[in-house]
Write a protein that holds these residues in place. Structure first.
Motif, PDB file in Angstrom:
ATOM      1  N   ASN A  21      -3.865   0.618 -13.601  1.00  0.00           N
ATOM      2  CA  ASN A  21      -3.723   1.493 -12.439  1.00  0.00           C
ATOM      3  C   ASN A  21      -2.995   0.803 -11.291  1.00  0.00           C
ATOM      4  O   ASN A  21      -2.791  -0.398 -11.276  1.00  0.00           O
ATOM      5  CB  ASN A  21      -5.089   2.032 -12.001  1.00  0.00           C
ATOM      6  N   ARG A  22      -2.622   1.588 -10.334  1.00  0.00           N
ATOM      7  CA  ARG A  22      -1.846   1.132  -9.190  1.00  0.00           C
ATOM      8  C   ARG A  22      -2.547   0.028  -8.409  1.00  0.00           C
ATOM      9  O   ARG A  22      -1.920  -0.928  -7.987  1.00  0.00           O
ATOM     10  CB  ARG A  22      -1.563   2.348  -8.292  1.00  0.00           C
ATOM     11  N   ARG A  23      -3.864   0.173  -8.191  1.00  0.00           N
ATOM     12  CA  ARG A  23      -4.598  -0.843  -7.422  1.00  0.00           C
ATOM     13  C   ARG A  23      -4.535  -2.205  -8.105  1.00  0.00           C
ATOM     14  O   ARG A  23      -4.460  -3.233  -7.438  1.00  0.00           O
ATOM     15  CB  ARG A  23      -6.048  -0.412  -7.199  1.00  0.00           C
ATOM     16  N   TYR A  24      -4.573  -2.211  -9.437  1.00  0.00           N
ATOM     17  CA  TYR A  24      -4.450  -3.469 -10.163  1.00  0.00           C
ATOM     18  C   TYR A  24      -3.078  -4.086  -9.903  1.00  0.00           C
ATOM     19  O   TYR A  24      -2.966  -5.276  -9.610  1.00  0.00           O
ATOM     20  CB  TYR A  24      -4.656  -3.253 -11.662  1.00  0.00           C
ATOM     21  N   LEU A  25      -2.024  -3.275 -10.017  1.00  0.00           N
ATOM     22  CA  LEU A  25      -0.669  -3.783  -9.756  1.00  0.00           C
ATOM     23  C   LEU A  25      -0.565  -4.349  -8.339  1.00  0.00           C
ATOM     24  O   LEU A  25      -0.036  -5.451  -8.140  1.00  0.00           O
ATOM     25  CB  LEU A  25       0.374  -2.680  -9.941  1.00  0.00           C
ATOM     26  N   GLU A  26      -1.077  -3.602  -7.363  1.00  0.00           N
ATOM     27  CA  GLU A  26      -1.025  -4.074  -5.973  1.00  0.00           C
ATOM     28  C   GLU A  26      -1.719  -5.423  -5.811  1.00  0.00           C
ATOM     29  O   GLU A  26      -1.179  -6.329  -5.184  1.00  0.00           O
ATOM     30  CB  GLU A  26      -1.704  -3.065  -5.030  1.00  0.00           C
ATOM     31  N   LYS A  48       0.816  -1.225   0.000  1.00  0.00           N
ATOM     32  CA  LYS A  48       0.000   0.000   0.000  1.00  0.00           C
ATOM     33  C   LYS A  48       0.849   1.275   0.000  1.00  0.00           C
ATOM     34  O   LYS A  48       0.431   2.290  -0.546  1.00  0.00           O
ATOM     35  CB  LYS A  48      -0.920   0.015   1.226  1.00  0.00           C
ATOM     36  N   THR A  49       2.026   1.196   0.617  1.00  0.00           N
ATOM     37  CA  THR A  49       2.867   2.395   0.712  1.00  0.00           C
ATOM     38  C   THR A  49       4.104   2.325  -0.184  1.00  0.00           C
ATOM     39  O   THR A  49       4.939   3.220  -0.154  1.00  0.00           O
ATOM     40  CB  THR A  49       3.312   2.613   2.177  1.00  0.00           C
ATOM     41  N   THR A  50       4.204   1.265  -0.974  1.00  0.00           N
ATOM     42  CA  THR A  50       5.342   1.124  -1.882  1.00  0.00           C
ATOM     43  C   THR A  50       5.186   2.089  -3.051  1.00  0.00           C
ATOM     44  O   THR A  50       4.122   2.139  -3.671  1.00  0.00           O
ATOM     45  CB  THR A  50       5.425  -0.327  -2.408  1.00  0.00           C
ATOM     46  N   PRO A  51       6.210   2.870  -3.368  1.00  0.00           N
ATOM     47  CA  PRO A  51       6.121   3.770  -4.535  1.00  0.00           C
ATOM     48  C   PRO A  51       5.871   2.969  -5.826  1.00  0.00           C
ATOM     49  O   PRO A  51       6.350   1.843  -5.970  1.00  0.00           O
ATOM     50  CB  PRO A  51       7.491   4.452  -4.562  1.00  0.00           C
ATOM     51  N   THR A  52       5.132   3.561  -6.737  1.00  0.00           N
ATOM     52  CA  THR A  52       4.760   2.874  -7.976  1.00  0.00           C
ATOM     53  C   THR A  52       5.968   2.338  -8.749  1.00  0.00           C
ATOM     54  O   THR A  52       5.928   1.194  -9.224  1.00  0.00           O
ATOM     55  CB  THR A  52       3.882   3.783  -8.853  1.00  0.00           C
ATOM     56  N   PRO A  53       7.074   3.099  -8.888  1.00  0.00           N
ATOM     57  CA  PRO A  53       8.228   2.522  -9.604  1.00  0.00           C
ATOM     58  C   PRO A  53       8.737   1.231  -8.940  1.00  0.00           C
ATOM     59  O   PRO A  53       9.160   0.300  -9.624  1.00  0.00           O
ATOM     60  CB  PRO A  53       9.281   3.629  -9.553  1.00  0.00           C
TER      61      PRO A  53
END
Length: 151
Positions: A38-43, A15-20
């Protein structure tokens, strides 16, 4: 003696990991470039993969059952599985929310159109007209396209 399971901590840290850094984890875990989602998909996909590698994936009989269900839907044509006929159309089951004059309206995307208040509709424009009493582009009314028509 208790053993510490590091997996829950790894999942919480996403949840707190930067996107890169999420994209780097994707490359490490999947051995491929991350998709442009999007980011939520990656997470969520990274979280699943971490658990899959740590605890094991789906049982073979579950995989076979899912494949059989997929074949029932697409007749065994694997090209159809990843294909969406209308790229702009939301995925079946998506719920569209719109507040109009202080009232929240919820429309569900169905396989052959839309559903609002338990009734099927072929177009979002018909639903927007029923809600407002005036002609609207339904895609614009529900915020799926801007006023110039771009998705």
């Amino acid at each position: 003696m208790t053993t510490h399971d590091p997996i829950p901590a790894r999942l919480a840290a996403l949840k707190t990991t930067p996107t890169p850094d999420l994209k780097k984890q994707w490359r490490d875990l999947f051995d491929s470039e991350p998709p442009p989602f999007n980011r939520r998909y990656l997470e969520s996909r990274i979280a699943y993969r971490i658990q899959e590698l740590a605890y094991g994936g789906l049982k073979p009989e579950t995989i076979r059952r899912l494949e059989r269900l997929g074949e029932e839907l697409d007749g065994g044509d694997k090209k159809k599985r990843g294909m969406r006929l209308d790229r702009d159309r939301p995925i079946t089951g998506t719920r569209l929310l719109r507040e109009w004059q202080g009232v929240e309206y919820i429309v569900t995307v169905t396989a052959d159109g839309f559903e609002w208040q338990g009734r099927p509709y072929k177009s979002l424009s018909a639903i927007a007209r029923a809600i407002t009493g005036t002609r609207w582009n339904g895609w614009v009314f529900f915020g799926l396209k801007n006023h110039r028509g771009r998705a």
